[in-house]
Design a protein around this motif. Structure first.
Motif, mmCIF file in Angstrom:
data_model
loop_
_atom_site.group_PDB
_atom_site.id
_atom_site.type_symbol
_atom_site.label_atom_id
_atom_site.label_comp_id
_atom_site.label_asym_id
_atom_site.label_seq_id
_atom_site.Cartn_x
_atom_site.Cartn_y
_atom_site.Cartn_z
ATOM 1 N N ARG A 407 0.218 2.352 -7.815
ATOM 2 C CA ARG A 407 -0.670 1.172 -7.714
ATOM 3 C C ARG A 407 -0.516 0.252 -8.945
ATOM 4 O O ARG A 407 -0.413 -0.957 -8.820
ATOM 5 C CB ARG A 407 -2.135 1.615 -7.600
ATOM 6 C CG ARG A 407 -2.473 2.198 -6.241
ATOM 7 C CD ARG A 407 -2.546 1.072 -5.204
ATOM 8 N NE ARG A 407 -2.508 1.603 -3.854
ATOM 9 C CZ ARG A 407 -3.584 1.998 -3.177
ATOM 10 N NH1 ARG A 407 -4.765 1.941 -3.739
ATOM 11 N NH2 ARG A 407 -3.474 2.450 -1.954
ATOM 12 N N ILE A 408 -0.493 0.915 -10.125
ATOM 13 C CA ILE A 408 -0.329 0.114 -11.353
ATOM 14 C C ILE A 408 1.009 -0.634 -11.289
ATOM 15 O O ILE A 408 1.092 -1.812 -11.618
ATOM 16 C CB ILE A 408 -0.360 1.002 -12.622
ATOM 17 C CG1 ILE A 408 -1.717 1.700 -12.742
ATOM 18 C CG2 ILE A 408 -0.129 0.145 -13.876
ATOM 19 C CD1 ILE A 408 -1.764 2.734 -13.851
ATOM 20 N N SER A 410 2.708 -1.638 -8.629
ATOM 21 C CA SER A 410 2.744 -2.780 -7.700
ATOM 22 C C SER A 410 1.894 -3.939 -8.240
ATOM 23 O O SER A 410 2.250 -5.107 -8.092
ATOM 24 C CB SER A 410 2.304 -2.354 -6.305
ATOM 25 O OG SER A 410 0.903 -2.378 -6.185
ATOM 26 N N SER A 411 0.785 -3.593 -8.916
ATOM 27 C CA SER A 411 -0.033 -4.667 -9.509
ATOM 28 C C SER A 411 0.729 -5.404 -10.595
ATOM 29 O O SER A 411 0.699 -6.635 -10.677
ATOM 30 C CB SER A 411 -1.309 -4.085 -10.111
ATOM 31 O OG SER A 411 -2.274 -3.957 -9.114
ATOM 32 N N SER A 412 1.435 -4.615 -11.423
ATOM 33 C CA SER A 412 2.144 -5.292 -12.523
ATOM 34 C C SER A 412 3.332 -6.090 -11.971
ATOM 35 O O SER A 412 3.666 -7.152 -12.502
ATOM 36 C CB SER A 412 2.580 -4.292 -13.594
ATOM 37 O OG SER A 412 3.285 -3.232 -13.006
ATOM 38 N N ARG A 414 3.317 -7.610 -9.106
ATOM 39 C CA ARG A 414 2.723 -8.829 -8.578
ATOM 40 C C ARG A 414 2.379 -9.801 -9.708
ATOM 41 O O ARG A 414 2.611 -11.013 -9.612
ATOM 42 C CB ARG A 414 1.471 -8.490 -7.786
ATOM 43 C CG ARG A 414 0.854 -9.701 -7.190
ATOM 44 C CD ARG A 414 -0.137 -9.421 -6.118
ATOM 45 N NE ARG A 414 -0.833 -10.668 -5.853
ATOM 46 C CZ ARG A 414 -0.260 -11.689 -5.246
ATOM 47 N NH1 ARG A 414 0.988 -11.591 -4.808
ATOM 48 N NH2 ARG A 414 -0.903 -12.817 -5.057
ATOM 49 N N MET A 415 1.862 -9.261 -10.787
ATOM 50 C CA MET A 415 1.518 -10.114 -11.924
ATOM 51 C C MET A 415 2.780 -10.780 -12.475
ATOM 52 O O MET A 415 2.764 -11.954 -12.811
ATOM 53 C CB MET A 415 0.862 -9.288 -13.017
ATOM 54 C CG MET A 415 0.419 -10.154 -14.175
ATOM 55 S SD MET A 415 -0.880 -9.359 -15.097
ATOM 56 C CE MET A 415 -1.052 -10.513 -16.425
ATOM 57 N N LYS A 553 -2.339 -10.748 1.079
ATOM 58 C CA LYS A 553 -1.249 -10.375 0.191
ATOM 59 C C LYS A 553 -0.758 -8.940 0.420
ATOM 60 O O LYS A 553 0.314 -8.561 -0.029
ATOM 61 C CB LYS A 553 -1.600 -10.607 -1.269
ATOM 62 C CG LYS A 553 -2.839 -9.928 -1.785
ATOM 63 C CD LYS A 553 -2.939 -10.220 -3.286
ATOM 64 C CE LYS A 553 -4.222 -9.733 -3.902
ATOM 65 N NZ LYS A 553 -5.401 -10.536 -3.573
ATOM 66 N N ASN A 554 -1.558 -8.181 1.176
ATOM 67 C CA ASN A 554 -1.082 -6.840 1.494
ATOM 68 C C ASN A 554 -0.003 -6.872 2.580
ATOM 69 O O ASN A 554 0.882 -6.033 2.622
ATOM 70 C CB ASN A 554 -2.230 -5.955 1.968
ATOM 71 C CG ASN A 554 -3.258 -5.769 0.866
ATOM 72 O OD1 ASN A 554 -2.900 -5.825 -0.306
ATOM 73 N ND2 ASN A 554 -4.501 -5.582 1.261
ATOM 74 N N SER A 557 4.130 -10.303 0.577
ATOM 75 C CA SER A 557 4.043 -10.549 -0.870
ATOM 76 C C SER A 557 4.357 -12.012 -1.126
ATOM 77 O O SER A 557 5.443 -12.484 -0.842
ATOM 78 C CB SER A 557 5.064 -9.664 -1.585
ATOM 79 O OG SER A 557 6.360 -10.091 -1.256
ATOM 80 N N THR A 559 3.000 -15.468 -3.749
ATOM 81 C CA THR A 559 2.078 -15.916 -4.789
ATOM 82 C C THR A 559 1.359 -17.186 -4.396
ATOM 83 O O THR A 559 0.418 -17.598 -5.040
ATOM 84 C CB THR A 559 2.823 -16.153 -6.105
ATOM 85 O OG1 THR A 559 3.898 -17.058 -5.843
ATOM 86 C CG2 THR A 559 3.376 -14.857 -6.649
#
Lengths: 596, 148
Positions: A407-408, A410-412, A414-415, A553-554, A557, A559
């Motif tokens: 999870r971390i 995929s979040s990073s 995305r960031m 966004k799920n 992908s 922005t």
């Protein structure tokens, strides 16, 4: 200008006519005077002739009296008959003197008078002799008879002489009368003709004058209108006019110039000293110098200075003057002074805003740097440490721990893509220098190359027309293709291989409702068509808005920045982009770029 | 090459990056000697010691206090003694401006710091084993930025 010119010429014409008329009147007066003089002279001649006549008549009658007196005495011997004789001899002398005086200009008559006098003297002598003989009663003596006869003869010769003189005088009068009457009979005719001619000229002059007056009146009305519109425009455009009469060194200020100074129109005398009282102390020297130059060169280039109104407000003035020489050769400078305070204030405001803009631009670019470097750095480390964890500590992690790490991750990720896209968006700026003639086909191929992995993963087929070269910012156009194609690949239908078709054509601006009035006539038209999931046409405008996403966004992908970048790039190139969507059938993006 | 190892030097002010760098080389099992400097000033001081052993490859971070990577690059390229050092720019950002500037100043390769340790290892291994002679001959702006 033409009517004024004709008036100018007719003024000369009128002057000539006036001169001519004056001359005619003078000639008429001269002729009349001459003729009156002649008339009075001939009257005097008649008078003179009459007097001579009268005098001769008197003379004759005196002689006749003497003769009849003599006869009376001879018959009656009464001496009283002799009285007229005695008187007449005195009278005769007086008459003779008068006659002599009257005919002093006529030598012939003078001669005649001398002869007459001799004859009269002789006749008087004979009278005396005869009377003496009669007194001594020698009436029958031959001497008396001879004397008597001689007396009669002498008397007759005197009478003839007088008649001769009278005739002569009449002749003289006759000749002069004939001469003058000829002149006098011509005079009225001549005067009449001259009068008619003068009247004609006067009439002509009058007609010309009334015509000129009409033209002048029209011109005056025009001038009046012009003056009013000038006054109006002076007020609206905040300017005032002035005139400097160079020879007299006097000034004239228009009403509005006073108003610009914050004063009532014509409330003070228009001169330099009074005007200078209003000028800002810091600008007095500058303006004085310019005015002195103006007086020297008889010209005033643009000058700028400030004035202070009585209420204390400061105004910016701009003045300009030009030399004019009028038709009489008088020199004057026509000047215009405008109140440019508003312009200057606006200019300052714009300047201030520009500075603010510059500052915020600088802030934005320093933000860019922060985003590109400082924000990325910790994120990169998070990601690197995550990869270390995965690699080295995999065995020490529980299943939950592994899920959290995913999870971390995929979040990073995305960031990271958010940061990258945002940076891309903020870097997509317009700059004229970056424009270069580019082979668009190569840019498209480069973009395809960047996507080569996902293209092969999804078994996508991409076909494109030949696109002519254009003047563009190359890396931006590459980015445009990249974003559009990755958009198509990203939103492809499951189990359907993506097909992307890129076509090229040219479109007339008049056929495009959005840019009907564009300064460009023709547009390059590039369409990117796919067979993806499409979208609801209602959102066709919305998809270009920053951070606007049509999907969760799920699911996909994204922005929400990619298409905003596309729009920005196209707008940087003075073009525009449209989107057409058909749910489950695909979408078409069309790019219009001006054909220069 | 005087020795049978590759002498690699890194100048980077970031402690974590220095750690990754050293660990990556430790895991790579290539014969290397790695020296680390905390900033540009320390790097230049070490290089400027006469008769010092010069690195084969120098990794330069751009954003460093006191003396930036670009300043170091300019200084190195102006000194003929350092002409054989291959210079790899090793930076967080890959802005067009930075790439352009370092390319013009004569750097050999531009590496954007990766966010994955595996990739880092691959990059470093590739860079160390590059035939620099060959790479430098065919160098242009397109292959200057290392892409993996």
């Amino acid at each position: 200008m033409m009517p004024f010119k004709s008036i100018y010429y007719s003024e000369r014409f009128l002057k000539i006519i006036f001169g001519f008329s004056l001359f005619m009147v003078l000639v008429m007066g001269g002729i009349a005077y001459k003729h009156i003089r002649q008339l009075s002279r001939s009257t005097a001649d008649v008078q003179h002739n009459y007097e001579v006549h009268l005098e001769l008549e008197k003379l004759l009658s005196a002689l006749k009296d003497a003769e009849s007196g003599k006869r009376g005495f001879i018959i009656s011997r009464d001496s009283t008959f002799l009285e007229p004789l005695l008187l007449s001899s005195l009278e005769l002398d007086k008459n003779m003197e008068h006659l002599k005086f009257l005919t002093k200009d006529n030598p012939e008559q003078q001669k005649n008078i001398a002869e007459l006098k001799a004859k009269i003297v002789k006749s008087l002598d004979i009278f005396k002799k005869t009377l003496d003989l009669a007194a001594t009663d020698n009436l029958n003596s031959p001497e008396f008879i001879a004397g008597f006869r001689e007396g009669r003869q002498t008397m007759n010769s005197v009478r003839f002489k007088i008649i001769e003189m009278t005739t002569h005088e009449s002749d003289v009068l006759g000749t002069s009368k004939e001469k003058s009457s000829k002149n006098i009979s011509n005079t009225p005719m001549l005067l009449y003709y001259v009068l008619i001619l003068s009247l004609l000229i006067l009439l002509l002059t009058y007609l010309q004058n009334s015509k000129n007056l009409k033209v002048l009146k029209e011109k005056n009305e025009l001038l009046e209108t012009f003056k009013k519109s000038t006054t109006q425009s002076e007020i609206i455009s905040k300017h005032g006019n002035w005139i400097w009469h160079i020879e007299e060194n006097t000034f004239e200020y228009s009403d509005n110039l006073y108003r610009l100074l914050g004063e009532e129109p014509q409330s003070f005398e228009a001169n330099l000293a009074n005007y200078m009282d209003f000028v800002h102390p810091d600008d007095v020297d500058k303006l004085t110098e310019q005015v002195n130059k103006m007086m020297e060169n008889e010209d005033l280039p643009f000058i700028h200075y400030r004035i202070i109104q009585k209420n204390g407000s400061i105004k910016h003035f701009k003045a300009y003057g030009k030399l004019l020489i009028d038709s009489d050769g008088h020199k004057k400078i026509l000047g215009t002074t405008a109140d440019i305070t508003d312009e200057i204030e606006n200019y300052r405001l714009i300047e201030k805003r520009n500075l603010e803009l510059e500052r915020s631009n600088k802030e934005l670019s320093s933000f860019n740097y922060v985003a590109s470097h400082d924000l990325q750095e910790p994120l990169r480390k998070i990601q690197t440490f995550l990869s270390r964890l995965e690699e080295k500590e995999q065995d020490h992690l529980s299943n939950n721990g592994k899920v959290y790490i995913e999870r971390i991750k995929s979040s990073s990720t995305r960031m990271r893509s958010l940061i990258d896209d945002l940076l891309q968006f903020s870097r997509t700026n317009r700059s004229e220098e970056a424009l270069e003639d580019s082979n668009i086909n190569i840019l498209l191929e480069t973009a395809k190359h960047d996507l080569v992995e996902i293209i092969s993963d999804k078994r996508a087929r991409i076909s494109s027309d030949f696109i002519p070269s254009m003047k563009v910012i190359p890396f931006q156009i590459k980015q445009l293709f990249l974003n559009l194609m990755s958009n198509s690949l990203k939103y492809s239908r499951e189990l359907t291989a993506p097909v992307i078709t890129i076509t090229y054509s040219q479109t007339k601006a008049s056929d495009l409702p959005k840019i009907k009035y564009s300064k460009h006539n023709l547009y390059h038209t590039i369409t990117v068509k796919d067979n993806g999931i499409g979208f609801d046409q209602d959102y066709a405008e919305k998809i270009f808005i920053l951070f606007n996403r049509l999907h969760n966004k799920n699911e996909y992908s994204g922005t929400g920045i990619g298409l905003s970048i596309c729009k920005k790039i196209v707008e940087n190139h003075n073009g525009y982009i449209t989107a057409e969507g058909d749910i489950n059938n695909g979408s078409i993006f069309t790019i219009y770029l001006p054909l220069s | 090459m005087q020795e049978d190892y590759t002498y690699v030097v890194l100048a980077d002010d970031d402690e974590d990056d220095r750690l990754f760098f050293v660990e990556a080389f430790e895991e790579l099992k290539i014969q290397t000697r790695v020296d680390i400097y905390k900033d540009g000033v320390a790097l230049m001081d070490a290089l400027n010691v006469p008769d010092s052993v010069l690195p084969n490859i120098l990794f330069l971070d751009l954003n460093m206090p006191k003396k930036s990577g670009l300043e170091c690059l300019i200084e190195i390229k102006s000194n003929n003694r350092f002409k054989d050092i291959a210079i790899a720019i090793y930076s967080t950002s890959a802005s067009e401006e930075d790439i352009e500037n370092t390319f013009v100043q004569g750097a050999n390769i531009y590496i954007k710091k990766p966010s994955d340790f595996k990739i880092l290892k691959k990059i470093l291994s590739d860079v160390v084993t590059i035939n620099w002679q060959y790479h430098t001959n065919g160098l242009d702006k397109d292959n200057f930025l290392l892409r993996l």
